[in-house]
Design a protein around this motif. Sequence first.
Motif, PDB file in Angstrom:
ATOM      1  N   PHE A  10       0.794  -1.209   0.185  1.00 33.62           N
ATOM      2  CA  PHE A  10      -0.040  -0.017   0.154  1.00 33.62           C
ATOM      3  C   PHE A  10       0.929   1.152  -0.014  1.00 33.62           C
ATOM      4  N   LEU A  11       2.141   1.263   0.331  1.00 29.62           N
ATOM      5  CA  LEU A  11       3.137   2.303   0.319  1.00 29.62           C
ATOM      6  C   LEU A  11       3.182   2.893  -0.939  1.00 29.62           C
ATOM      7  N   THR A  19       7.786   7.230  -2.965  1.00 26.73           N
ATOM      8  CA  THR A  19       8.054   5.908  -3.979  1.00 26.73           C
ATOM      9  C   THR A  19       8.499   6.808  -5.412  1.00 26.73           C
ATOM     10  N   LEU A  20       7.606   7.844  -5.896  1.00 26.17           N
ATOM     11  CA  LEU A  20       8.021   8.638  -7.055  1.00 26.17           C
ATOM     12  C   LEU A  20       9.200   9.308  -6.908  1.00 26.17           C
ATOM     13  N   LYS A  21       9.344  10.042  -5.684  1.00 26.56           N
ATOM     14  CA  LYS A  21      10.602  10.726  -5.308  1.00 26.56           C
ATOM     15  C   LYS A  21      11.955  10.181  -5.398  1.00 26.56           C
ATOM     16  N   SER A  22      11.480   8.700  -4.825  1.00 23.47           N
ATOM     17  CA  SER A  22      12.914   7.866  -4.893  1.00 23.47           C
ATOM     18  C   SER A  22      13.243   7.546  -6.401  1.00 23.47           C
ATOM     19  N   GLN A  49      10.223  -0.402  -2.834  1.00 20.52           N
ATOM     20  CA  GLN A  49       9.697  -0.629  -1.556  1.00 20.52           C
ATOM     21  C   GLN A  49      10.418  -0.517  -0.276  1.00 20.52           C
ATOM     22  N   ILE A  50      11.959  -0.499  -0.599  1.00 19.13           N
ATOM     23  CA  ILE A  50      12.688  -0.305   0.607  1.00 19.13           C
ATOM     24  C   ILE A  50      13.114   1.021   0.594  1.00 19.13           C
ATOM     25  N   VAL A  51      13.189   1.834  -0.551  1.00 20.77           N
ATOM     26  CA  VAL A  51      13.433   3.237  -0.473  1.00 20.77           C
ATOM     27  C   VAL A  51      12.439   4.113  -0.082  1.00 20.77           C
ATOM     28  N   SER A  52      11.418   3.419  -0.438  1.00 17.98           N
ATOM     29  CA  SER A  52       9.938   4.124  -0.010  1.00 17.98           C
ATOM     30  C   SER A  52      10.008   4.233   1.493  1.00 17.98           C
ATOM     31  N   SER A  55      12.561   6.407   3.111  1.00 16.93           N
ATOM     32  CA  SER A  55      12.297   7.786   2.756  1.00 16.93           C
ATOM     33  C   SER A  55      11.380   8.320   4.005  1.00 16.93           C
ATOM     34  N   GLN A  56      10.639   7.618   4.770  1.00 19.45           N
ATOM     35  CA  GLN A  56       9.802   7.714   5.722  1.00 19.45           C
ATOM     36  C   GLN A  56      10.487   7.806   7.104  1.00 19.45           C
TER      37      GLN A  56
END
Length: 449
Positions: A10-11, A19-22, A49-52, A55-56
């Motif tokens: 869902f992330l 995700t877009l930014k990553s 998913q890991i980068v997302s 980033s949080q």
Amino acid sequence: MIINIKNILFLTLILIGSTLKSQTDGKVLDKTIAVVGGEMLLFSSLETQIVSLKSQGVIVDDDNKCEIMEELLFQKLLIHQAKLDSLEVSDEEVEMEIDRRLNYFIAQIGSERKLEQYYKKTIKEIKEEFRGTVKDQMVSQRMQGKITSGLTITPKEVRDFYKKIPEDSIPMIESEVKYAQILIYAKESEEEINAAKERIQAIRDRIIKGEDFSTLAILYSEDEGSAKNGGEIGFLGRAELVPEYSATAFKLKNTAVSEIVKTKFGFHIIQLIERRGQKVNTRHILIKIKVSEKEVQNAKNLADSIYNALPTDTLTFGDYALKYSNDESSAKSDGVVANPQTGTAFFSLDEVEPQVYYTLEKLKEGEISKPVPAQSADGKKGYRIVQLISKTEPHKASLETDYSKIQQAALGAKEGEHTLKWIKEKLADTHVNISDEYKGCSFENPWVK
């Protein structure tokens, strides 16, 4: 861990921004890291998913990577089984879901232009990049819903579930608000309508005389998302376009230029690029209808008169919302605003639009705000009156105050157990091949045979 596809995947959509930014910050060399049935899992999917998560602010260690890996394997198993069961999601459903998610983030960031600037991508590029991801998630969710359909939970099971939660593990329920609104946008004056129509007619005349449509779209179109692409919006079906645009676009032949078309966005001229079956690729030029300050003031005057009448009028807030509010989604529900993420009328404070948040925080339950400026994601200006219906304080969950949430959690746990059983049954006769570097993961299910 009870597998729930929403936990991680869902992330990509709820936290689509991360995700877009990553993905704008670097490219990932891709390779296949697993095959489930006929479905391939790519390294880029795991890495995204890991980068997302990172980033949080989430620290992702090797155990977390394995958990994410298992969630992605589960998604592939669901997609594989959905194909065997002929369970599908239509292109129109995918487009509507993408629009719903993007509209949420546009509301959060302020406008389409700001979203595009932040992610360094056009709206069209964002949609195309995530179309496959969104479709996979929707198929997965539909398949998971099929697995758990028919499961119910009894009051005794809810009580037993709650009693089994250790005292120090009872979750905190964050503050939530429920609110209603009367949203009044400034009207378009005849003068501004005629001015916009004259502008686009002049542009159309230049195209008919031989000037290049794409060049004029870049120079004059007020659709920021498509102007930089010469007005091109890509292949879309009838349901993915507003009705007036769709009706005209599908009648065009060759590279013909349409007459002027009016939609809720303004005036368009459309050129057909190509048609493939039930989809068309078109370019367009949009001229928006400007709203004069006089009309904005008229909207404020109407909002002021409603606000002043509310304390003594026999009509309720909901009555006024039904009669005057320009927000169709809430007007017919006594003005009560629905949370697009949950489908309920309750919002955690970080889910409330920034424009509304600063108004709500000054109100007590039942109070109604004075009219405050409002602006929609597509630039419409007006005024909003807000009523705070309820606000809860952070507290420990209890059966007395939070039964529905505990009931939902209990049902979720039951569905999780049922799903785990389903996974084990399906893995018994499903081909799974995982890259050696992930075979050391302590998976909850027998993915490695």
